[in-house]
Structure formats: C-alpha cells, structure tokens
Design a protein around this motif. Structure first.
Motif, PDB file in Angstrom:
ATOM      1  N   MET A  37       0.817  -1.193   0.000  1.00  0.00           N
ATOM      2  CA  MET A  37       0.000   0.000   0.000  1.00  0.00           C
ATOM      3  C   MET A  37       0.865   1.262   0.000  1.00  0.00           C
ATOM      4  O   MET A  37       0.520   2.231  -0.669  1.00  0.00           O
ATOM      5  N   LEU A  38       1.964   1.225   0.766  1.00  0.00           N
ATOM      6  CA  LEU A  38       2.845   2.384   0.842  1.00  0.00           C
ATOM      7  C   LEU A  38       3.522   2.644  -0.501  1.00  0.00           C
ATOM      8  O   LEU A  38       3.636   3.792  -0.935  1.00  0.00           O
ATOM      9  N   LYS A  51       2.321   1.904  -3.422  1.00  0.00           N
ATOM     10  CA  LYS A  51       1.296   2.398  -4.322  1.00  0.00           C
ATOM     11  C   LYS A  51       1.077   3.903  -4.104  1.00  0.00           C
ATOM     12  O   LYS A  51       0.923   4.671  -5.064  1.00  0.00           O
ATOM     13  N   ASN A  52       1.062   4.348  -2.860  1.00  0.00           N
ATOM     14  CA  ASN A  52       0.879   5.764  -2.548  1.00  0.00           C
ATOM     15  C   ASN A  52       2.086   6.601  -3.020  1.00  0.00           C
ATOM     16  O   ASN A  52       1.911   7.706  -3.563  1.00  0.00           O
ATOM     17  N   ILE A  53       3.291   6.099  -2.820  1.00  0.00           N
ATOM     18  CA  ILE A  53       4.499   6.825  -3.257  1.00  0.00           C
ATOM     19  C   ILE A  53       4.523   6.931  -4.779  1.00  0.00           C
ATOM     20  O   ILE A  53       4.828   7.978  -5.339  1.00  0.00           O
ATOM     21  N   PHE A  54       4.167   5.828  -5.458  1.00  0.00           N
ATOM     22  CA  PHE A  54       4.131   5.834  -6.918  1.00  0.00           C
ATOM     23  C   PHE A  54       3.073   6.837  -7.425  1.00  0.00           C
ATOM     24  O   PHE A  54       3.313   7.577  -8.385  1.00  0.00           O
ATOM     25  N   GLY A  55       1.936   6.912  -6.794  1.00  0.00           N
ATOM     26  CA  GLY A  55       0.873   7.863  -7.162  1.00  0.00           C
ATOM     27  C   GLY A  55       1.317   9.300  -6.951  1.00  0.00           C
ATOM     28  O   GLY A  55       1.043  10.185  -7.768  1.00  0.00           O
ATOM     29  N   ILE A  56       2.009   9.562  -5.845  1.00  0.00           N
ATOM     30  CA  ILE A  56       2.509  10.915  -5.558  1.00  0.00           C
ATOM     31  C   ILE A  56       3.551  11.329  -6.591  1.00  0.00           C
ATOM     32  O   ILE A  56       3.559  12.472  -7.066  1.00  0.00           O
ATOM     33  N   LEU A  57       4.447  10.402  -6.969  1.00  0.00           N
ATOM     34  CA  LEU A  57       5.451  10.717  -7.990  1.00  0.00           C
ATOM     35  C   LEU A  57       4.791  11.039  -9.341  1.00  0.00           C
ATOM     36  O   LEU A  57       5.205  11.964 -10.041  1.00  0.00           O
ATOM     37  N   ILE A  58       3.773  10.290  -9.714  1.00  0.00           N
ATOM     38  CA  ILE A  58       3.070  10.562 -10.975  1.00  0.00           C
ATOM     39  C   ILE A  58       2.435  11.947 -10.928  1.00  0.00           C
ATOM     40  O   ILE A  58       2.530  12.724 -11.900  1.00  0.00           O
ATOM     41  N   LEU A  59       1.800  12.291  -9.833  1.00  0.00           N
ATOM     42  CA  LEU A  59       1.187  13.624  -9.708  1.00  0.00           C
ATOM     43  C   LEU A  59       2.240  14.726  -9.758  1.00  0.00           C
ATOM     44  O   LEU A  59       2.039  15.770 -10.398  1.00  0.00           O
ATOM     45  N   LEU A  60       3.387  14.528  -9.102  1.00  0.00           N
ATOM     46  CA  LEU A  60       4.443  15.541  -9.107  1.00  0.00           C
ATOM     47  C   LEU A  60       5.013  15.753 -10.513  1.00  0.00           C
ATOM     48  O   LEU A  60       5.230  16.893 -10.950  1.00  0.00           O
TER      49      LEU A  60
END
Length: 84
Positions: A1-2, A4-13
């Motif tokens: 889960m962690l 997945k959240n880091i990967f999502g934050i990187l995509i948004l950045l």
C-alpha cells in the motif's frame, strides 16, 4: 500500500512539473512576441563600420569620352515644353 501511494505521488508531481514547464514555454513565447525587437545594452561596444574597399578606381570613364560618343543632332528637334 505504501509503494502504491508513493508511486501515485510521484506521478502527480511529474504531471504538475510538466504542466508548469508548458506554462513557462507559453509565457516565454508570448513575451518574445510582445517585447521589442532590439535589446539595447549600455555596456555593449559600439560597432564601427569600415568603409568599403574599392578595387577598381577607374570604373567611371572620363567625361571627354562620354561626350565624344554622344550624337547631339537628336537634341535639335527636342521640345522642352513636354517636360513641364
């Protein structure tokens, strides 16, 4: 889960960084069209123009030669009133 959240934050950045970059390019293009064409710099060294180099100094023939070749008989019937 962690992960997945880091990967999502990187995509948004990265998406936001790309949008900011395109906004920067658009702003620079608009400013380039609006800004004056000539940038005057006070510290710039003035450009000194050199006079052109003349290779042949005798391009124009002497006036005597020109008058010798002219046929002045055509000027007798010239009507100067046409030139007014």
């Amino acid at each position: 889960m962690l992960a997945k959240n880091i990967f999502g934050i990187l995509i948004l950045l990265f998406n936001m960084a790309g949008l900011v970059f395109f906004l920067y390019l658009g702003t620079m293009a608009i400013l380039k069209k609006i800004s004056p064409k000539e940038n005057i710099q006070e510290d710039a060294v003035p450009i000194v123009k050199k006079p052109p180099i003349i290779l042949k100094d005798n391009i124009i023939p002497d006036e005597d030669d020109l008058l010798k070749d002219m046929d002045l008989s055509d000027l007798d019937n010239l009507n100067l009133d046409d030139f007014e």
